[in-house]
Design a protein around this motif. Structure first.
Motif, PDB file in Angstrom:
ATOM      1  N   SER A 146     172.185  45.119  81.357  1.00 56.89           N
ATOM      2  CA  SER A 146     172.421  44.107  80.332  1.00 56.89           C
ATOM      3  C   SER A 146     173.389  44.645  79.289  1.00 56.89           C
ATOM      4  N   ASN A 150     177.730  40.319  77.605  1.00 56.77           N
ATOM      5  CA  ASN A 150     177.020  39.305  78.382  1.00 56.77           C
ATOM      6  C   ASN A 150     176.016  38.582  77.493  1.00 56.77           C
ATOM      7  N   ARG A 151     175.329  39.331  76.644  1.00 53.55           N
ATOM      8  CA  ARG A 151     174.358  38.684  75.757  1.00 53.55           C
ATOM      9  C   ARG A 151     175.064  37.792  74.742  1.00 53.55           C
ATOM     10  N   PHE A 172     179.603  43.329  80.460  1.00 53.69           N
ATOM     11  CA  PHE A 172     179.532  41.919  80.856  1.00 53.69           C
ATOM     12  C   PHE A 172     178.453  41.669  81.914  1.00 53.69           C
ATOM     13  N   GLN A 173     177.678  42.710  82.268  1.00 54.29           N
ATOM     14  CA  GLN A 173     176.617  42.484  83.249  1.00 54.29           C
ATOM     15  C   GLN A 173     175.371  41.940  82.560  1.00 54.29           C
ATOM     16  N   LYS A 177     176.552  34.173  83.643  1.00 56.01           N
ATOM     17  CA  LYS A 177     177.515  34.334  84.725  1.00 56.01           C
ATOM     18  C   LYS A 177     178.886  34.677  84.151  1.00 56.01           C
ATOM     19  N   VAL A 178     179.450  35.778  84.594  1.00 57.93           N
ATOM     20  CA  VAL A 178     180.766  36.187  84.105  1.00 57.93           C
ATOM     21  C   VAL A 178     181.633  36.540  85.314  1.00 57.93           C
TER      22      VAL A 178
ATOM     23  N   SER B 439     181.776  41.907  92.435  1.00 57.83           N
ATOM     24  CA  SER B 439     182.110  40.917  91.412  1.00 57.83           C
ATOM     25  C   SER B 439     182.959  39.815  92.050  1.00 57.83           C
TER      26      SER B 439
END
Lengths: 404, 520
Positions: A146, A150-151, A172-173, A177-178, B439
């Motif tokens: 996390s 991303n948050r 970005f994990q 969704k990214v 990804s």
């Protein structure tokens, strides 16, 4: 949270459907929702390798600096082209940025935060980068999947995040969704529309399903945005290269389609012969500066509500090492740039740069912890409630440096 | 070898009839022992082969069938050093400069050439000479990468080749620095491959003293009074103990002092030094320990003093690092992550680490624990392929025993997907986590590569050079292995997609792009 993610996804679907016109039409929809504005833009530029902040933001009033770096210091401001560019009584800027970013500073669109960084003390590139990208408290249990961007994407209604990297970075994990797309080199795709949809059908309902279809969508969108450049390039209209070219491409996509971006730039781990006003590090700074200036220019009117943050995992040793380079250190300097940024200042808590103030008699100290600085920045940029900032940086004590 | 070049349909008949007759004659690498009939069913053999090798092929499956799964795994862990590559492949390797010329002479010649170039007075001539020098370095690195891929594709000792990649990644160097392009071939072949399944301490010693590593992590610059910590830190963080193992900044500084004077000498000269130091001087090829640059002061590492003096200090330090329980855990966990799962079961990692400690870092013994674990054949644990594995496994499947003449297209595909050999800038090596390679952007690129491989010979059978030769070839993916094993693993969605293919090329593309082909 799931509702917000869903609306962010919905927005992307609309975006994909109507392409470049989306940004305008969505502003109004977004405002109807009583949620933070995701329409202003944020690009985070991560300098991997720990760049030598003392060569960028030069402590020109510190004799100790000049004594500690006999071969690699940047001279005090003077008429010499190789001397530092004057910012304040205490700070100067590396001369490689004279034509690219110095005008933005003078124009009030670029500020620096010295003594910035994390309290992580491993001095390991990888550990520290991961720790910063996760943006979680150092103590206590960590969630290794996390990242803070991303948050942030999850907290903002109407966020359209994109990593401009080969791989999805840790920051970005997470749950939102990214997508990612590297823009250094572009090639026309050979898998056609029919084949794409058949391939996507094999993944429907599998864990990779969303990523596969997102990948095809992004590919199509990049091709639409870049077709003009590709035509122009064939007439030799574009001569930018390296990061400058990449930054221009990022701007093209962020103008219309994405409002939360991340890109990383490597090559900063200067243990040996880093140079001073000229040399290896100077050429890296030159390329970076040219890229950021190109980004600002390409954004056009969208630059008004765009913020760029440049950060790195740590600074380097204050003294030069035995090889006219520097080793892994601690405190660094963050850059904040944007059309709406209160620039022309060097902000945050500061101390005089001398031996007595060094951290462990070795590095610049960290006085402006990155989570509190970034927390303050996103709070004012997106008008976030405290609880929302806390979602992004759990347990953070926000520090508003008044940059936006 | 020619007897092995059967068409795929005859292969099926051949191995089934051989099996039933009990005539266990292998092909690509003839097995020498005969074992009792196996109880493992065909899909399991496929899964095992796919997991243990760079990718299942008809001929490998045939071999595993004939000797039995256990004997195959044992042979992989204790590779037959006399095993040979197919003749066509060996010919390509034997023609390489990195094979014909030992490292020391090669680098000394290149150094002389570089210095001579610098002395050229005419600017244009100088520029041209420097360009040629750079082109030569590029060519040498490409030879090394080519050899790596040829062995991955065709070596009967598949696990050894996979472990060579694994350790190259664990002890990662970046070819773009200095003249490392001339060194990476030797680094892989002399420091890593011989120890890939041996003792960890031997591997660590060979890697630590190799000029490629010493140059890459700046230790050639590390001298008494001019300390450079770079190698010392990564040696503990990335190569042995792991980052959270409890060593301190003090330990980094002490190890850096131990490493002072450990460097390279690219000339044939011996440096001058005081008489009493001369006994400490060590020179092996390009490696040099120069006592005049070494800090002979007292040192301690991980809370204990170092007793030796000179280069022996490093041996003592490496012994201590290699035998630390933290190293056993760190390396075991990484091995399990590579072979099994992003988050390997901790009980399994623990039992691997125990074997590591008990066997004094015997890598084959540690892998044996992993391969024998029930989780290893668990279908849920299938590991997502990184780009190198995706490309190698696809080409193995498509052409099996028909050797490619040019791996250039494979190098390009691997570059495009972001995992070039010797191309990781930072010393941490490429990520072993699925998320790093799955990804959206990477998947799209991977489908492009699937199409390139599936649509034709893609340049794999056309030699380079002034008079390129081309052999006709087409990827045979609808082969015996497909009908025997792969087809049984496909989901209804994948079958439906294959049914929609309008040509053999498209069928190949869809198969290589399918979810089933993304996992080992």
């Amino acid at each position: 949270m799931p509702v917000q993610i869903k609306s962010a996804m919905k927005r992307r679907n609309v975006l994909n459907a109507i392409g470049g016109l989306a940004a305008l039409s969505l502003t109004s929809t977004t405002r109807l929702l009583a949620a933070p504005r995701g329409t202003s833009r944020l690009l985070v530029v991560f300098l991997r390798g720990g760049y030598d902040a003392c060569s960028l933001l030069v402590p020109i009033s510190s004799n100790f600096y000049y004594a500690s770096r006999p071969d690699i210091a940047i001279a005090k401001p003077s008429f010499e082209l190789t001397s530092a560019l004057p910012l304040t009584a205490d700070w100067g800027l590396h001369p490689a940025l004279r034509d690219s970013l110095y005008p933005y500073y003078k124009n009030g669109e670029l500020a620096f935060v010295p003594f910035a960084g994390t309290n992580d003390l491993s001095r390991s590139h990888f550990e520290t980068q991961d720790s910063i990208e996760m943006g979680q408290p150092l103590e206590g249990h960590k969630n290794y999947s996390s990242g803070f961007m991303n948050r942030l994407a999850a907290v903002l209604t109407g966020s359209a995040p994109m990593a401009f990297t080969d791989q999805l970075p840790l920051t970005f994990q997470g749950g939102a969704k990214v997508a990612n797309t590297a823009l250094r080199t572009l090639a026309k795709p050979s898998v056609d529309a029919r084949q794409s949809s058949i391939i996507a059908s094999m993944y429907q309902g599998t864990p990779l399903g969303a990523k596969v279809s997102e990948g095809f969508n992004v590919r199509d969108e990049v091709m639409r945005e870049m077709s003009a450049e590709m035509d122009a390039a064939s007439r030799n209209a574009i001569n930018a290269k390296g990061f400058e070219l990449e930054a221009r491409r990022i701007a093209k996509l962020m103008k219309d389609s994405y409002n939360l971006g991340f890109v990383d730039v490597g090559g900063w781990d200067t243990h040996v012969n880093q140079g001073a006003a000229t040399g290896y590090l100077a050429s890296r700074l030159d390329e970076l500066g040219a890229g950021l200036a190109a980004y600002a220019q390409e954004m056009g009117s969208a630059w008004r509500d765009t913020t760029v943050v440049v950060m790195s995992e740590f600074g380097r040793t204050f003294r030069q090492n035995g090889n006219r380079g520097t080793d892994h250190g601690h405190g660094t300097v963050y850059w904040v740039m944007g059309g709406g940024v209160r620039g022309n200042q060097v902000v945050g808590e500061q101390v005089r740069v001398e031996q007595a103030t060094l951290f462990q008699n070795r590095d610049l100290p960290v006085l402006n912890e990155y989570r509190s600085v970034l927390g303050g920045l996103i709070q004012s940029q997106y008008e976030l409630r405290d609880s929302q900032v806390d979602n992004v940086f759990p347990g953070v004590k926000v520090r508003d440096l008044g940059l936006i | 070898m020619t007897a092995c070049h059967r068409s795929s349909s005859t292969t099926v008949i051949a191995w089934t009839s051989l099996l039933s007759l009990g005539l266990l004659l292998g092909c690509a690498a003839p097995p020498t022992t005969v074992t009792p009939a196996q109880t493992v069913s065909n899909p399991d053999i496929y899964a095992l082969t796919n997991r243990i090798t760079w990718g299942a092929t008809s001929s490998t499956l045939e071999w595993v069938q004939s000797v039995g799964a256990n004997a195959y795994v044992a042979a992989q862990l204790h590779p037959d050093r006399s095993a040979t590559l197919p003749v066509d492949v060996q010919v390509q390797i034997d023609a390489m400069t990195i094979v014909k010329q030992p490292l020391t002479g090669l680098v000394q010649d290149l150094e002389k050439r570089r210095k001579d170039n610098d002395a050229i007075a005419d600017d244009d001539a100088k520029k041209a000479a420097q360009k040629d020098y750079q082109a030569e370095l590029n060519r040498l690195a490409r030879e090394a990468a080519t050899r790596h891929l040829l062995r991955a594709l065709y070596s009967p000792n598949q696990v050894q080749e996979e472990m060579t990649w694994f350790w190259l990644n664990h002890f990662s160097v970046h070819q773009a620095k200095h003249n490392l392009r001339a060194m990476v071939g030797d680094y892989e072949d002399a420091a890593i491959r011989p120890h890939a399944l041996g003792k960890f301490r031997d591997l660590l010693g060979a890697v630590t003293l190799h000029p490629a590593m010493l140059r890459y992590l700046d230790n050639e610059q590390n001298a008494s009074g001019r300390i450079n910590e770079n190698f010392a830190r990564e040696l503990m963080e990335l190569h042995t103990l792991g980052v959270d193992a409890g060593y301190s900044q003090h330990d980094v500084q002490e190890l850096a002092r131990i490493l002072t004077g450990v460097g390279v000498n690219l000339t044939t000269n011996t440096p001058g030094m005081r008489k009493e130091l001369q006994g400490y001087y060590v020179r092996r090829g390009l490696f040099e320990f120069n006592p005049a640059r070494h800090d002979f002061g007292e040192k301690e590492l991980l809370g204990k003093p170092i007793h030796s003096k000179g280069l022996g200090e490093l041996d003592e330090a490496l012994d201590r690092l290699a035998r630390s329980p933290a190293t056993a855990r760190f390396v075991s966990r990484k091995l399990a992550t590579y072979w099994l799962a992003d988050e390997p079961p901790s009980a399994l990692v623990q039992s691997m680490a125990q074997t590591f400690e008990r066997s004094d870092g015997d890598i084959a013994a540690v892998l044996q624990v992993l391969f024998a674990a029930p989780q290893f054949m668990n279908a849920e644990q299938q590991k997502f392929k990184d780009p190198v594995r995706f490309v190698v496994s696809a080409v193995r499947l498509a052409y099996d025993t028909k050797p490619v003449l040019n791996v250039g297209p494979m190098l390009n595909w691997i570059n495009r997907m972001g995992e070039p050999l010797y191309g990781r800038q930072t010393p941490d090596g490429y990520s072993l986590q699925s998320a790093a390679w799955a990804s959206p952007g990477q998947l799209t690129t991977r489908f492009e590569v699937a199409k390139a491989i599936g649509s034709g010979s893609a340049g794999l059978f056309r030699t380079e050079g002034p008079q390129p030769q081309e052999r006709p070839a087409f990827p045979q993916l609808a082969n015996a292995l497909y009908y025997q094993s792969i087809s049984k693993t496909l989901s209804p969605a994948t079958r439906k997609a294959l049914d929609q293919a309008a040509s053999p090329q498209e069928w190949n593309t869809f198969l290589l792009a399918s979810p089933e082909m993304m996992r080992r």
